[in-house]
Design an enzyme around this catalytic site. Sequence first.
Site, PDB file in Angstrom:
ATOM      1  N   CYS A 142      12.300 -10.461  -3.321  1.00  0.00           N
ATOM      2  CA  CYS A 142      13.147 -11.476  -3.961  1.00  0.00           C
ATOM      3  C   CYS A 142      12.827 -12.867  -3.403  1.00  0.00           C
ATOM      4  CB  CYS A 142      14.612 -11.183  -3.688  1.00  0.00           C
ATOM      5  SG  CYS A 142      15.088  -9.529  -4.141  1.00  0.00           S
TER       6      CYS A 142
ATOM      7  N   GLU B 273     -10.178   0.100   0.238  1.00  0.00           N
ATOM      8  CA  GLU B 273      -9.710  -1.200  -0.245  1.00  0.00           C
ATOM      9  C   GLU B 273     -10.150  -1.429  -1.698  1.00  0.00           C
ATOM     10  OE1 GLU B 273      -7.624  -3.332   0.230  1.00  0.00           O
ATOM     11  OE2 GLU B 273      -8.332  -5.242  -0.557  1.00  0.00           O
TER      12      GLU B 273
ATOM     13  N   HIS C  54     -15.232  18.750   0.351  1.00  0.00           N
ATOM     14  CA  HIS C  54     -14.022  19.438   0.807  1.00  0.00           C
ATOM     15  C   HIS C  54     -12.922  19.405  -0.242  1.00  0.00           C
ATOM     16  CE1 HIS C  54     -15.900  19.896   4.685  1.00  0.00           C
ATOM     17  NE2 HIS C  54     -16.155  18.593   4.709  1.00  0.00           N
TER      18      HIS C  54
END
Length: 590
Positions: A2, A468, A491
């Site tokens: 806010c 990222e 995996h």
Amino acid sequence: MCGIFGYIGNKENAAEIVLEGLKRLEYRGYDSWGVAEVTEKNHLISVKKRVGKIGEANIDDLPASSFAFGHTRWATHGGVTEVNAHPHLDCSGKITLIHNGIFENYEEIKKELIRKGHKILSETDSEVAVHLIEELNKKHLFNEAVRLAFNKMEGLNALVVINSEENSFVAVRSGSPLCIGFGKDANYLASDPIALLIHTKEVYFLEEGEMAVIEKRKVQIFDSKTKKIVNFKTQKLNWTFEQGEKGKFPHFMLKEIYEQPDIILEIASNGFIQAEKAAQIIKDGYGTYLVGCGTASYACLAGSYLFSKIAKKHVNFAVGSEFGYSLDFLTKDSVVLALSQSGETMDILESVKKAKEKKAKILSLVNVLGSSLYRMSDFKMIIGAGPERSVASTKAFTGMVSHLILIAYSLIDESEKGRQILIKAAKNSKQILVSKEVEMIKELAKKIKSKKHLYVIGRGLSYPTSLETALKIKEISYIHAEGLAAGELKHGPLALIEKGTPCICFLPNDETYGANLAGAMEMKARGGFIIGVSFKPHEIFDYYIPVGDAGEATIIPNIVVSQLLAYYLAIELKRDPDKPRNLAKSVTVK
Ligand code: F6R
């Protein structure tokens, strides 16, 4: 999250000034907004609230006033409705309030107030606070009523309250940030100093538990617990107004991506003094712990590889929200290196508070001068990226990584080497931004924009690069993207690769090249569309983006490629890259 903006002065268009201020805070993320003003002649409060973005909204229907405040709300308690938007009024219509944070014990207080006859209209915790003040104001002076109400509120909160009979804001905070701006015959209040730059650079950041009474020409600060007057000193913001504007760019994100080469060069030239100090603190300590959230957490992860590779130094790393569960081993000799663009991320502030309880030394790398993290730290480093207004963090990330590279090299007394690779990284990033690479990335965005999923692999320093990259793509294009350590493919994730699945592979000129190429081949064999980001082409690439070698700093130009790809994917898909859905710039709640 806010946003708060307030103005008290001589100008008659206070509501307009406030609306402009709120627009400058839009990047924080919000779903509704509101403005309240007081007309001095008759002491009447007028309120205008709306759901959605401010856009072209105007405020001409409010009477002339020189005293107003406003709020952008990011819903937590109660849906996105006009009634739930701030400012809230008390039953008499004479007190109005805006609130950031979470009033944790509001339910019991609400019941009590309803029993006493208060009419609470919204579903919010915030409205309860204004009725609580109204109730306390029956027995106490107004400022005292605000203070007592605030002290009854549990949680981390910032309140700004106006009583239409008095010409002052009463503001008080714990947790959520509030910054006072000092002007000529006017004072301002904002949740973020960026919004103040157009008016003044002279500011004071309210400390935890401080309460301010802000008049047109006078500001007084008190301790909200003891009522004692606080002697405060203002400080000067070191940003210019233009730095916080879009200029010729269509979006803040693109502008901030393009600023990176200059920022990295600046860090290369001037960052080594603070890097050397930080390195000394790390050397003097016993155990270093990196902590950050989101993009900053990937800078921390990159830091752990950089410290290991360059300085042969083991450092621990945790994301802010998990740090509290793994700090039992902290001691007074530990060094906590906290990374944050805003310096206001609640999970980081909480981590640092806990580390301080253990008497650990706090080192911070932060972009906003004077922010909460900055003030809480024993040793503070400024990222120097200038104001970052796009919700998606770009230049703060590459700035953090640049400083970490310098610190890692300073640990082995080789800061010049760090400086040299940063200069190369800046040059290679510029190369991507000004030549054919941008067109190649735009073309790639067109090719893959309709895909539902994409995967990004890397090893070593390219692992945080992959994480990222995936974060940037998902947050602004809304395409599901997953960053992986290439060795993990077998995996499990390999099961998801099918004909045409876009797979971005980072293949810099380092020890990871061969093994990472093997990962790319595994994906190619399953039909993956291989996008190679590398210093040299390879026959298995279906799409190739060249990135020049800059040693360990290659992570920087690699990320520039990812940022541009995420940006152009968002543009292709008609998403607003500066304001991704459901996200806020500063995450000031837990
Ligand atoms: C992603 C992003 C977030 C922030 C995270 C931490 O693009 O911007 O993941 O990195 O909320 O914010 P700061 O660095 O302000 O602590």
